[in-house]
Write a protein that holds these residues in place. Structure first.
Motif, mmCIF file in Angstrom:
data_model
loop_
_atom_site.group_PDB
_atom_site.id
_atom_site.type_symbol
_atom_site.label_atom_id
_atom_site.label_comp_id
_atom_site.label_asym_id
_atom_site.label_seq_id
_atom_site.Cartn_x
_atom_site.Cartn_y
_atom_site.Cartn_z
ATOM 1 N N ARG A 72 0.829 -1.203 0.000
ATOM 2 C CA ARG A 72 0.000 0.000 0.000
ATOM 3 C C ARG A 72 0.867 1.257 0.000
ATOM 4 N N ILE A 73 1.941 1.246 0.780
ATOM 5 C CA ILE A 73 2.847 2.403 0.809
ATOM 6 C C ILE A 73 3.494 2.598 -0.562
ATOM 7 N N ASN A 74 3.898 1.522 -1.206
ATOM 8 C CA ASN A 74 4.496 1.621 -2.546
ATOM 9 C C ASN A 74 3.525 2.208 -3.570
ATOM 10 N N ALA A 75 2.248 1.966 -3.396
ATOM 11 C CA ALA A 75 1.248 2.516 -4.314
ATOM 12 C C ALA A 75 1.126 4.033 -4.183
ATOM 13 N N LEU A 76 1.676 4.589 -3.090
ATOM 14 C CA LEU A 76 1.617 6.037 -2.845
ATOM 15 C C LEU A 76 2.914 6.740 -3.212
ATOM 16 N N GLU A 77 3.769 6.080 -3.982
ATOM 17 C CA GLU A 77 5.133 6.531 -4.245
ATOM 18 C C GLU A 77 5.281 8.001 -4.609
ATOM 19 N N ASP A 78 4.382 8.568 -5.373
ATOM 20 C CA ASP A 78 4.535 9.951 -5.827
ATOM 21 C C ASP A 78 3.465 10.883 -5.259
ATOM 22 N N LEU A 95 4.755 6.417 6.639
ATOM 23 C CA LEU A 95 4.358 7.257 5.507
ATOM 24 C C LEU A 95 5.078 8.599 5.530
ATOM 25 N N LEU A 96 5.163 9.203 6.705
ATOM 26 C CA LEU A 96 5.860 10.490 6.810
ATOM 27 C C LEU A 96 7.306 10.381 6.341
ATOM 28 N N LYS A 97 7.950 9.267 6.658
ATOM 29 C CA LYS A 97 9.336 9.062 6.229
ATOM 30 C C LYS A 97 9.463 8.976 4.718
ATOM 31 N N THR A 98 8.397 8.569 4.035
ATOM 32 C CA THR A 98 8.427 8.499 2.571
ATOM 33 C C THR A 98 7.942 9.792 1.928
ATOM 34 N N GLY A 99 7.552 10.762 2.753
ATOM 35 C CA GLY A 99 7.108 12.054 2.225
ATOM 36 C C GLY A 99 5.610 12.167 2.010
ATOM 37 N N VAL A 100 4.841 11.212 2.539
ATOM 38 C CA VAL A 100 3.386 11.236 2.385
ATOM 39 C C VAL A 100 2.762 11.582 3.731
ATOM 40 N N ARG A 101 1.891 12.585 3.725
ATOM 41 C CA ARG A 101 1.191 13.002 4.936
ATOM 42 C C ARG A 101 -0.186 12.351 4.942
ATOM 43 N N ALA A 102 -0.510 11.640 5.983
ATOM 44 C CA ALA A 102 -1.830 11.012 6.106
ATOM 45 C C ALA A 102 -2.778 11.958 6.829
ATOM 46 N N VAL A 103 -3.988 12.067 6.301
ATOM 47 C CA VAL A 103 -5.014 12.921 6.890
ATOM 48 C C VAL A 103 -6.242 12.058 7.159
ATOM 49 N N ARG A 104 -6.689 12.064 8.400
ATOM 50 C CA ARG A 104 -7.897 11.321 8.761
ATOM 51 C C ARG A 104 -9.119 12.203 8.504
#
Length: 154
Positions: A72-78, A95-104
């Motif tokens: 799932r994290i790989n699917a968010l690559e960009d 996710l934060l370490k990969t540069g993706v911010r999660a919002v609930r």
């Protein structure tokens, strides 16, 4: 065990300056926990446009499997942001370490409403930026409007 069932992608994905993802079962509403979502829907967003770029369908397995999460994290690559109903703290940090911010967001939040919100924020940000650029003398005006004193002058 296979985790990714299929992935649909458009050709023009590179021309979008911002990509956001949504954990969704129906591609129209955010209604899933990130770790259990059967689908991630990725949109490209511009100030005046949004386009579906990618849909990744996953097999749904019970439990906390590292492999399941990594797919799932790989699917968010960009992507820069993921919208979901819930996410575990450990995965949130990953996710934060990969540069993706999660919002609930609340369950059944329409994807279209979130896309409009993103574009509205973008428009407001650009407007503020243009206003600052239009007035190069704004700092001089501030100095004239307010009396500034150094600590030593008191």
């Amino acid at each position: 065990m296979q985790h990714v069932n299929r992935q649909f992608s458009t050709i023009c994905a590179e021309e979008w300056p911002m990509k956001v993802a949504f954990a969704s079962s129906d591609c129209r509403h955010v209604d899933q926990h990130f770790g259990a979502t059967p689908r991630l829907v990725v949109y490209g967003v511009k100030q005046d446009d949004a386009m579906l770029l990618r849909v990744a369908d996953f097999s749904v397995f019970n439990g906390h499997q590292e492999e399941k999460i990594s797919y799932r994290i790989n699917a968010l690559e960009d992507c820069v942001t993921l919208y979901c109903v819930a996410i575990g703290e450990k995965v949130f940090s990953q996710l934060l370490k990969t540069g993706v911010r999660a919002v609930r967001v609340p369950a059944n939040t329409p994807v279209s409403a979130l896309l409009q919100e993103i574009q509205h924020y973008w428009y407001d940000k650009e407007q503020r930026k243009q206003q600052r650029q239009r007035n190069p003398d704004r700092f001089a005006q501030l100095l004239q409007e307010h009396e500034w004193q150094d600590k030593d002058d008191r």
